[in-house]
Design a protein around this motif. Sequence first.
Motif, mmCIF file in Angstrom:
data_model
loop_
_atom_site.group_PDB
_atom_site.id
_atom_site.type_symbol
_atom_site.label_atom_id
_atom_site.label_comp_id
_atom_site.label_asym_id
_atom_site.label_seq_id
_atom_site.Cartn_x
_atom_site.Cartn_y
_atom_site.Cartn_z
ATOM 1 N N ALA A 110 48.044 17.899 58.196
ATOM 2 C CA ALA A 110 47.177 16.723 58.307
ATOM 3 C C ALA A 110 46.125 16.525 57.181
ATOM 4 O O ALA A 110 46.009 15.529 56.584
ATOM 5 N N LEU A 111 45.828 17.924 56.793
ATOM 6 C CA LEU A 111 44.511 17.966 55.656
ATOM 7 C C LEU A 111 45.247 17.438 54.416
ATOM 8 O O LEU A 111 44.915 16.844 53.609
ATOM 9 N N ILE A 112 46.494 18.037 54.120
ATOM 10 C CA ILE A 112 47.150 17.826 52.790
ATOM 11 C C ILE A 112 47.535 16.459 52.629
ATOM 12 O O ILE A 112 47.306 15.709 51.754
ATOM 13 N N ARG A 113 48.003 15.754 53.885
ATOM 14 C CA ARG A 113 48.499 14.434 53.914
ATOM 15 C C ARG A 113 47.322 13.469 53.601
ATOM 16 O O ARG A 113 47.261 12.487 53.054
ATOM 17 N N ARG A 114 46.183 13.717 54.515
ATOM 18 C CA ARG A 114 44.825 12.691 54.500
ATOM 19 C C ARG A 114 44.354 12.876 53.347
ATOM 20 O O ARG A 114 43.565 11.895 52.784
ATOM 21 N N LEU A 115 44.557 14.030 52.379
ATOM 22 C CA LEU A 115 43.669 14.204 51.447
ATOM 23 C C LEU A 115 44.513 13.577 50.222
ATOM 24 O O LEU A 115 44.297 13.629 48.695
ATOM 25 N N ASP A 116 45.752 13.392 50.381
ATOM 26 C CA ASP A 116 46.688 12.936 49.426
ATOM 27 C C ASP A 116 47.029 13.924 48.348
ATOM 28 O O ASP A 116 46.842 13.505 47.261
ATOM 29 N N LEU A 117 47.239 15.367 48.724
ATOM 30 C CA LEU A 117 47.399 16.291 47.726
ATOM 31 C C LEU A 117 48.897 16.313 47.254
ATOM 32 O O LEU A 117 49.731 16.250 48.123
ATOM 33 N N LYS A 118 49.002 16.219 46.204
ATOM 34 C CA LYS A 118 50.425 16.159 45.624
ATOM 35 C C LYS A 118 51.023 17.499 44.997
ATOM 36 O O LYS A 118 50.323 18.361 44.527
ATOM 37 N N ASP A 119 52.036 18.110 45.778
ATOM 38 C CA ASP A 119 52.545 19.444 45.708
ATOM 39 C C ASP A 119 51.621 20.426 45.738
ATOM 40 O O ASP A 119 51.604 21.175 44.534
ATOM 41 N N PRO A 120 50.812 20.783 46.773
ATOM 42 C CA PRO A 120 49.996 21.607 46.713
ATOM 43 C C PRO A 120 50.503 23.155 47.030
ATOM 44 O O PRO A 120 51.541 23.167 47.401
ATOM 45 N N ALA A 121 49.909 24.163 46.288
ATOM 46 C CA ALA A 121 50.083 25.601 46.730
ATOM 47 C C ALA A 121 49.387 25.808 47.750
ATOM 48 O O ALA A 121 48.478 25.075 48.044
ATOM 49 N N VAL A 122 49.958 26.511 48.589
ATOM 50 C CA VAL A 122 49.328 26.921 49.877
ATOM 51 C C VAL A 122 48.981 28.597 49.955
ATOM 52 O O VAL A 122 50.224 29.038 49.683
ATOM 53 N N LEU A 123 47.642 28.860 49.910
ATOM 54 C CA LEU A 123 47.602 30.410 50.192
ATOM 55 C C LEU A 123 47.145 30.789 51.718
ATOM 56 O O LEU A 123 46.152 29.958 52.003
ATOM 57 N N GLY A 124 47.699 31.623 52.280
ATOM 58 C CA GLY A 124 47.240 32.118 53.712
ATOM 59 C C GLY A 124 46.881 33.696 53.450
ATOM 60 O O GLY A 124 47.508 34.346 53.106
ATOM 61 N N TRP A 125 45.611 34.061 54.019
ATOM 62 C CA TRP A 125 45.394 35.346 54.231
ATOM 63 C C TRP A 125 45.138 35.795 55.660
ATOM 64 O O TRP A 125 44.881 35.082 56.404
ATOM 65 N N SER A 126 45.756 36.872 55.706
ATOM 66 C CA SER A 126 45.908 37.485 57.373
ATOM 67 C C SER A 126 46.573 36.610 58.107
ATOM 68 O O SER A 126 47.516 36.147 58.152
ATOM 69 N N MET A 127 45.807 36.152 59.201
ATOM 70 C CA MET A 127 46.480 35.190 59.964
ATOM 71 C C MET A 127 46.825 34.126 59.596
ATOM 72 O O MET A 127 47.658 33.041 60.085
ATOM 73 N N GLY A 128 45.873 33.551 58.317
ATOM 74 C CA GLY A 128 46.181 32.327 57.652
ATOM 75 C C GLY A 128 47.644 32.301 57.005
ATOM 76 O O GLY A 128 48.077 31.238 56.811
ATOM 77 N N GLY A 129 47.849 33.482 56.655
ATOM 78 C CA GLY A 129 49.529 33.814 56.178
ATOM 79 C C GLY A 129 50.320 33.479 57.265
ATOM 80 O O GLY A 129 51.469 32.945 56.980
ATOM 81 N N ILE A 130 50.137 33.665 58.440
ATOM 82 C CA ILE A 130 51.095 33.479 59.681
ATOM 83 C C ILE A 130 51.039 31.734 59.704
ATOM 84 O O ILE A 130 52.022 31.243 59.877
ATOM 85 N N VAL A 131 49.931 31.051 59.527
ATOM 86 C CA VAL A 131 49.848 29.778 59.606
ATOM 87 C C VAL A 131 50.776 28.947 58.282
ATOM 88 O O VAL A 131 51.219 28.278 58.735
ATOM 89 N N ALA A 132 50.505 29.489 57.279
ATOM 90 C CA ALA A 132 51.004 29.096 56.115
ATOM 91 C C ALA A 132 52.634 29.401 56.503
ATOM 92 O O ALA A 132 53.521 28.488 55.933
ATOM 93 N N GLN A 133 53.151 30.333 57.029
ATOM 94 C CA GLN A 133 54.634 30.496 57.221
ATOM 95 C C GLN A 133 55.135 29.656 57.955
ATOM 96 O O GLN A 133 56.067 28.829 57.853
ATOM 97 N N GLN A 134 54.399 29.273 59.290
ATOM 98 C CA GLN A 134 54.739 28.098 60.027
ATOM 99 C C GLN A 134 54.691 26.836 59.323
ATOM 100 O O GLN A 134 55.770 25.921 59.633
ATOM 101 N N LEU A 135 53.896 26.611 58.669
ATOM 102 C CA LEU A 135 53.748 25.467 57.785
ATOM 103 C C LEU A 135 55.048 25.099 56.926
ATOM 104 O O LEU A 135 55.736 24.164 56.888
ATOM 105 N N ALA A 136 55.173 26.350 56.404
ATOM 106 C CA ALA A 136 56.491 26.247 55.447
ATOM 107 C C ALA A 136 57.710 26.280 55.953
ATOM 108 O O ALA A 136 58.834 25.717 55.647
ATOM 109 N N ILE A 137 57.837 26.613 57.425
ATOM 110 C CA ILE A 137 59.008 26.307 58.472
ATOM 111 C C ILE A 137 59.163 24.935 58.718
ATOM 112 O O ILE A 137 60.144 24.285 58.648
#
Length: 303
Positions: A110-137
């Motif tokens: 929702a943050l990526i879409r609402r801020l209209d970010l174009k092709d962002p890289a996503v970095l997840g640290w620790s549990m944030g990496g788990i969230v990033a994996q789920q986002l990639a799925i």
Amino acid sequence: MLPIAYAAPVAWREDMRCGTDMSRPDRAAGLKEQVLETPNGSIGYFRFGQGSPIVLITGYRASMAEWNAYFVDELAKHHEVIVFDNRGVGRSQMRGTRYSVRDLASDTAALIRRLDLKDPAVLGWSMGGIVAQQLAIDEPSLISKLILVSSMPPGLRAAPPSAEVGRVLSGSGSGHFDRVMGVLFPASALQSAKACFLDDMFTPEGYAEPPITDAVTHAQDLILKRWKQDHQALRQLDRVTVPTLILAGTSDTVLWPRNSVVLSHALPNATLVEVKSGGHAMMYQYPQQLAERIDGFIAKPVK
């Protein structure tokens, strides 16, 4: 099992700044926390820098303040950096207290879409990496590059934090800071970490590190527990073709480095970089070198 693409291990010089360099984004005049309203609630975030966007997802019981100011400063030299609090923390307040990793991934989407970010890289640290994996799925088309720092794969082959580490990270009271430093950093970096950590945190004017409630701790504990049992997510990672950089500290005692090896096997377009003597919070040990490695990965053309 997929073969691992290894990059050469790196041995970096520790570069903790201890707050001595005031040229950092959280000291910039006019930097203010913004709040995005979504159908599910609000997300508090900061946005700074110039260039291609990179979204940073923080970890277990952490707020935006846990990012190292000099690490995000290095990233901001070539990227627009977006940092935000996970739901239940600070001004990121969603309806209800029960939620899953998929909900946190949906918040990031929702943050990526609402801020209209174009092709962002996503970095997840620790549990944030788990969230990033789920986002990639769930939303692979939203991500141009994926960076997983000190993270953990789903499924039975994951090595979650030990019970003792969990008690330290979720604890409080006298001596809590020293105990946390002792699990986030190896012995070789511990003295410097205790001296520098607080001064090097990302603390913009007007942003006070928010308390982490028992409800947030409970929800995030369940996320870690269920991720360890999520065999479907492990199978789904096999279909994630987003170019991925996996960074693992060889001295990480919160999430053992073998977690990153399993992740490298699971993701078909991943490269694993092992950082010698890196602890779980190695962005504090190596803010410049780590950011430069990430920047080089983002800049590399996709084949």
